[in-house]
Design an enzyme around this catalytic site. Structure first.
Site, PDB file in Angstrom:
ATOM      1  N   PRO A 287       0.799  -1.235   0.000  1.00 64.05           N
ATOM      2  CA  PRO A 287       0.000   0.000   0.000  1.00 64.05           C
ATOM      3  C   PRO A 287       0.826   1.276   0.000  1.00 64.05           C
ATOM      4  O   PRO A 287       0.442   2.274  -0.611  1.00 64.05           O
ATOM      5  CB  PRO A 287      -0.837  -0.124   1.276  1.00 64.05           C
ATOM      6  CG  PRO A 287      -0.955  -1.597   1.507  1.00 64.05           C
ATOM      7  CD  PRO A 287       0.346  -2.180   1.041  1.00 64.05           C
ATOM      8  N   THR A 289       4.138   1.566  -0.973  1.00 61.93           N
ATOM      9  CA  THR A 289       5.333   1.545  -1.811  1.00 61.93           C
ATOM     10  C   THR A 289       5.038   1.660  -3.296  1.00 61.93           C
ATOM     11  O   THR A 289       5.879   2.133  -4.051  1.00 61.93           O
ATOM     12  CB  THR A 289       6.147   0.250  -1.588  1.00 61.93           C
ATOM     13  OG1 THR A 289       5.361  -0.880  -1.994  1.00 61.93           O
ATOM     14  CG2 THR A 289       6.536   0.102  -0.127  1.00 61.93           C
ATOM     15  N   THR A 317      -2.922  -9.737  -8.243  1.00 65.70           N
ATOM     16  CA  THR A 317      -3.911 -10.229  -9.197  1.00 65.70           C
ATOM     17  C   THR A 317      -3.973 -11.748  -9.200  1.00 65.70           C
ATOM     18  O   THR A 317      -2.947 -12.420  -9.231  1.00 65.70           O
ATOM     19  CB  THR A 317      -3.573  -9.715 -10.604  1.00 65.70           C
ATOM     20  OG1 THR A 317      -3.531  -8.294 -10.570  1.00 65.70           O
ATOM     21  CG2 THR A 317      -4.619 -10.148 -11.609  1.00 65.70           C
ATOM     22  N   ARG A 419       7.374  -7.154 -18.631  1.00 66.98           N
ATOM     23  CA  ARG A 419       7.174  -5.886 -19.331  1.00 66.98           C
ATOM     24  C   ARG A 419       6.980  -6.082 -20.823  1.00 66.98           C
ATOM     25  O   ARG A 419       6.131  -5.451 -21.435  1.00 66.98           O
ATOM     26  CB  ARG A 419       8.350  -4.940 -19.022  1.00 66.98           C
ATOM     27  CG  ARG A 419       8.205  -4.334 -17.642  1.00 66.98           C
ATOM     28  CD  ARG A 419       9.408  -3.587 -17.146  1.00 66.98           C
ATOM     29  NE  ARG A 419       9.128  -3.082 -15.793  1.00 66.98           N
ATOM     30  CZ  ARG A 419      10.046  -2.738 -14.915  1.00 66.98           C
ATOM     31  NH1 ARG A 419      11.320  -2.843 -15.231  1.00 66.98           N
ATOM     32  NH2 ARG A 419       9.705  -2.295 -13.721  1.00 66.98           N
ATOM     33  N   GLY A 514     -19.244   6.148 -31.580  1.00 66.88           N
ATOM     34  CA  GLY A 514     -20.191   7.136 -31.076  1.00 66.88           C
ATOM     35  C   GLY A 514     -20.816   6.705 -29.760  1.00 66.88           C
ATOM     36  O   GLY A 514     -20.166   6.121 -28.896  1.00 66.88           O
ATOM     37  N   GLY A 515     -22.116   6.970 -29.614  1.00 67.18           N
ATOM     38  CA  GLY A 515     -22.812   6.632 -28.371  1.00 67.18           C
ATOM     39  C   GLY A 515     -22.778   5.155 -28.052  1.00 67.18           C
ATOM     40  O   GLY A 515     -22.682   4.763 -26.881  1.00 67.18           O
ATOM     41  N   GLU A 538       2.797  -3.652 -13.862  1.00 65.55           N
ATOM     42  CA  GLU A 538       4.112  -4.088 -14.352  1.00 65.55           C
ATOM     43  C   GLU A 538       5.083  -2.915 -14.470  1.00 65.55           C
ATOM     44  O   GLU A 538       5.901  -2.849 -15.380  1.00 65.55           O
ATOM     45  CB  GLU A 538       3.984  -4.794 -15.710  1.00 65.55           C
ATOM     46  CG  GLU A 538       3.009  -5.945 -15.747  1.00 65.55           C
ATOM     47  CD  GLU A 538       3.399  -7.096 -14.846  1.00 65.55           C
ATOM     48  OE1 GLU A 538       4.556  -7.146 -14.400  1.00 65.55           O
ATOM     49  OE2 GLU A 538       2.532  -7.946 -14.579  1.00 65.55           O
TER      50      GLU A 538
END
Length: 557
Positions: A287, A289, A317, A419, A514-515, A538
């Site tokens: 939390p 770092t 995860t 990465r 669009g919408g 990452e």
């Protein structure tokens, strides 16, 4: 392509290459200027770089984008007779170079680049002709028209035939197994179905970074990062959260074990990870770092027969579903040791479904986890974890006694692959977004015409395919470099470039819809929110740019 056309293309490539080299030189001047700012008593002092964060950040971005443009020019050289490849590559490079000249020009005096040198470069006759031609709306529209007419979902890959066979297999898996379940998993924030995990395991996806002698797909005598990348691309095209990240965690764990694990640890864990019999999660972040791995404080205290873990982790995860957590903890109480006081542990736990779990050991230790609600990247769930006197046996310290204090280095060995794999995940998300945009532009009619008939739509589609292809070809280049024993810096650069590109491209795809693009029922809305996480995990973009890329570039300037 006609002979005179070939000759013209070669001359244009020569101009682009000279411009590329000059911009690389200018970046070098900027890096050396920062190095001068950061020298103390004649020696480079990296702690002084924080006074120049904006310059360092912009030079890191510039280096990443310039590298992507170089990859595109080299890619175009492999396809001299493909006019779409030539056009896309040259226009991408032109737009990149123009943008870099502007960015460097704004900071020219701060970077010690010399007043007017960049302006003079851009106004040189051959450069001006190259930029004007390849940046014109007419050129981009023509490329977009060709893409729409030919329904070109991707440009040729230049990959070996055996890698294309792997891609085809996972492309079908993404189409037939992943994508049909992806929307429901995302909208309802469900666990990844066991049927999907089992099907992925049968294809061997968990072993893409594990040598064949341990049951994986990697050749024993050489690394093969290209196969891992194309598998990641296709899984991510189906769904980032439900499939694209399935192989990231075993890949990081495997690299760490191969870098520092004992023979017994490798023989035990790598076959289990390769087969998917055991799933794993990586628990590094805390939390307080964030991306500062060296500041990890989760305490590991030596006791008889093993270690007791106490403290909190976050953004772990897949922690609930996984049977194995790879945990970085502080084994030395000497704070002055910094990253040298960290060790890596293989922490076993039962499988838990859902968003919360609590595991209590017979000896009284406990591990609790609670999923963090997120905008996207759903399916795997990222957890806050809390360890309380959680016992880990001695044999689960990576490297055993020899591994004490080396956890940071084993973690970094895993992150290099993580990465470049994240760059591949970005490419997969972009591929899905581009496919949706191209399809919708052909089907949607406004003002009596298909969207694809309008200049702006064609320009957007051409630029999207350009950035997608640049990400793909840059990652392929880096994979080959890594397999040859290099590419460490380039893995950071491609991650920085591709993740930023994915945010922009998914935004453009949503905009074309669009919408409907903003509605949860459309795939592009999921792709948009999934893409946003790529620049954060990452290695957060800013930390990656400042503490990894810029620091190394300045130090070597």
């Amino acid at each position: 392509m006609k002979p005179e056309s070939v000759a013209h293309t070669e001359s244009v490539h020569a101009v682009a290459s000279r411009l590329h080299g000059e911009l690389r030189r200018q970046i070098g001047l900027g890096l050396r200027q920062i190095r001068r700012f950061c020298e103390k008593n004649g020696k480079f002092d990296p702690s002084l770089m924080d006074r120049h964060q904006q310059l360092c950040y912009e030079l890191a971005l510039t280096a990443a984008e310039l590298s992507a443009a170089g990859a595109m020019l080299r890619y175009a050289g492999e396809w001299p007779d493909d006019e779409l490849v030539q056009g896309i590559a040259l226009s991408f490079a032109a737009e990149t170079y123009h943008g870099l000249i502007e960015r460097l020009g704004i900071r020219a005096s701060e970077m010690g680049l010399g007043a007017g040198s960049l302006t003079a470069l851009e106004q040189r006759a051959d450069v001006r002709d190259y930029l004007d031609t390849n940046l014109s709306a007419e050129r981009w529209e023509a490329l977009g028209r060709t893409i729409c007419e030919q329904q070109r979902l991707r440009l040729p890959s230049s990959l070996p035939e055996e890698i294309e066979i792997v891609r085809d297999s996972f492309q079908r898996f993404a189409d037939e197994v992943v994508e049909p379940q992806a929307e429901r998993i995302h909208r309802e924030d469900l666990d990844i179905p066991e049927s999907l995990i089992e099907a992925a395991a049968e294809l061997g996806c968990f072993g893409t970074s594990i040598p064949e002698s341990f049951g994986g797909l990697q050749p024993d005598d050489r690394p093969d990062s290209l196969a891992m990348i194309v598998v990641t691309e296709e899984l991510s095209r189906g769904s980032l959260g439900a499939a694209g990240s399935l192989i990231t965690r075993p890949e990081i764990a495997a690299r760490a074990l191969l870098a520092g694990g004992t023979k017994k640890q490798r023989n035990h864990w790598l076959p289990l990870l390769a087969s998917g019999e055991k799933l794993c999660a990586i628990s590094i972040t805390e939390p307080d770092t964030g991306s500062d791995v060296a500041a990890v404080s989760l305490a590991a205290r030596k006791v008889e027969g093993g270690w007791l873990l106490n403290g909190g982790k976050t953004w772990c995860t897949f922690a609930g579903r996984s049977e194995l957590l790879v945990v970085l903890a502080r084994t030395s109480r000497d704070a002055s040791l910094g990253h040298r006081g960290l060790s890596l542990f293989l922490v076993e736990k039962p499988v838990y479904a859902g968003h919360e779990f609590r595991h209590e050991q017979e000896g009284g230790g406990s591990l609790t986890g609670k999923a963090i609600a997120t905008l996207g990247y759903r399916g795997m769930h990222s957890f806050d974890l809390f360890f309380e006197d959680y016992f880990v046996p001695e044999e689960n310290l990576v490297g055993r006694k020899a591994g004490e204090g080396k956890g940071f280095y084993y973690t970094m060995a895993g992150f290099t692959g993580g990465r470049i794999q994240t760059a591949a995940r970005a490419t997969g998300v972009m591929q899905a977004a581009f496919e949706q945009a191209l399809r919708y532009a052909g089907e949607r009619r406004v003002f009596g015409h298909a969207l694809a008939d309008f200049q702006l739509s064609r320009v957007k589609l051409a630029r999207m395919l350009a950035w997608l292809t640049a990400s793909r070809q840059f990652s392929y280049e880096v994979a080959r470099q890594l397999d040859a024993g290099g590419g460490q810096m380039e893995a950071n650069l491609v991650k920085l470039f591709s993740c930023r590109a994915a945010e922009w491209l998914t935004r453009e795809s949503m905009q074309l819809h669009g919408g409907l693009g903003y509605a949860e029922e459309s795939m592009v809305s999921r792709l948009f929110v999934d893409a946003r996480v790529l620049s954060i995990f990452e290695g957060a973009e800013e930390t990656l740019a400042l503490k990894v890329i810029a620091r190394q570039l300045v130090e070597e300037a």
